[in-house]
Scaffold this active site. Sequence first.
Site, PDB file in Angstrom:
ATOM      1  N   LEU A  89       0.841  -1.195   0.000  1.00  0.00           N
ATOM      2  CA  LEU A  89       0.000   0.000   0.000  1.00  0.00           C
ATOM      3  C   LEU A  89       0.880   1.250   0.000  1.00  0.00           C
ATOM      4  CD1 LEU A  89      -2.650  -1.291   2.565  1.00  0.00           C
ATOM      5  CD2 LEU A  89      -3.034  -0.886   0.119  1.00  0.00           C
ATOM      6  N   TYR A 143       1.764   2.909   8.092  1.00  0.00           N
ATOM      7  CA  TYR A 143       1.292   2.767   6.708  1.00  0.00           C
ATOM      8  C   TYR A 143       1.975   1.585   6.040  1.00  0.00           C
ATOM      9  CZ  TYR A 143       5.282   5.957   5.529  1.00  0.00           C
ATOM     10  OH  TYR A 143       6.498   6.574   5.402  1.00  0.00           O
ATOM     11  N   CYS A 144       1.287   1.005   5.065  1.00  0.00           N
ATOM     12  CA  CYS A 144       1.736  -0.215   4.373  1.00  0.00           C
ATOM     13  C   CYS A 144       2.217  -1.279   5.366  1.00  0.00           C
ATOM     14  CB  CYS A 144       2.847   0.113   3.375  1.00  0.00           C
ATOM     15  SG  CYS A 144       3.162  -1.209   2.183  1.00  0.00           S
ATOM     16  N   PRO A 145       1.338  -1.668   6.326  1.00  0.00           N
ATOM     17  CA  PRO A 145       1.769  -2.634   7.341  1.00  0.00           C
ATOM     18  C   PRO A 145       1.985  -4.022   6.756  1.00  0.00           C
ATOM     19  CG  PRO A 145      -0.596  -2.259   7.499  1.00  0.00           C
ATOM     20  CD  PRO A 145      -0.085  -1.309   6.451  1.00  0.00           C
ATOM     21  N   LYS A 156       8.040   1.851  13.787  1.00  0.00           N
ATOM     22  CA  LYS A 156       8.473   1.354  12.475  1.00  0.00           C
ATOM     23  C   LYS A 156       9.319   2.393  11.737  1.00  0.00           C
ATOM     24  CE  LYS A 156       6.342  -0.026   8.048  1.00  0.00           C
ATOM     25  NZ  LYS A 156       5.103  -0.512   7.434  1.00  0.00           N
TER      26      LYS A 156
END
Length: 280
Positions: A89, A143-145, A156
């Site tokens: 993502l 975001y974009c996990p 992260k």
Amino acid sequence: MIHPLLQQPSYRIIDQSSLGTMFQAEQSFATDDTLCASTQERGAVLRAWVHTDTIVLGIQDARLPHLKEGIRYLHEQGFRPVVRNSGGLAVVLDDDVLNLSLILPEKDGIQIDSGYEAMTSLIQHMFQDVTNDIVPGEVVGSYCPGSFDLSIDGKKFAGISQRRVRGGVAVQIYLSVRQSGSARAEIIRDFYDLAIQGEETKFTYPTIVPETMASLEDLLGIPLTVQDVLTRAYRVLSTVSLLQNATLTADEQTMFASQLERMWKRNEPLRDIEQQLTEE
């Protein structure tokens, strides 16, 4: 001990980390596909790349119900959106985010987890003089996990993806080196808010909590630049392999041209939206 997948006979080093605004993300993804296709013959590659103020969207992001409003917002913030050709993502790229691609020949069928583990091992070894606290595992709220997010103390700083093309594997990582990781996350949070607007979607998009993200410089408490991090990568790989500076061969340049054409085509719907926005 370093992951055995990293122990290649040699690596071609392709450094595209300082090409500036003329070097666009479409070119990066086309380059990795090209190198995947040639790695059986040419051997492993480490490619470094940086893109100024770019939001890389996943295929699912391109299906958001109010994508046009999301794109409008990204433009207002000074970002150029690009749809990538691999999973995942939306992520933020800027001058303080270093991307590394490990391109490995898939001679014996590299397991998907092995690719992720090899990249994790590389990053852990790059910073082992500073910390032993870099761990893989999904960071909820980022975001974009993904299950191979890299974090320190629950925050992260990196995400890993993979792309497989014709006998080669590209393991790609973005590393937030400097500046505020949470400020980057706020941009993605606001993008989703505007592009979804509370509508039900078939796909579940992440709920972004900016405080779950940080930069390596903040987490390690040491000054860091993109070049510092790149030097650390070279240092680790040089202990297990021969490193050789390289550029694309003539054959690869030909293949790159056709891969780039595919990327332009993939991004035509985005460019159409941008055209509409300029005409409003």
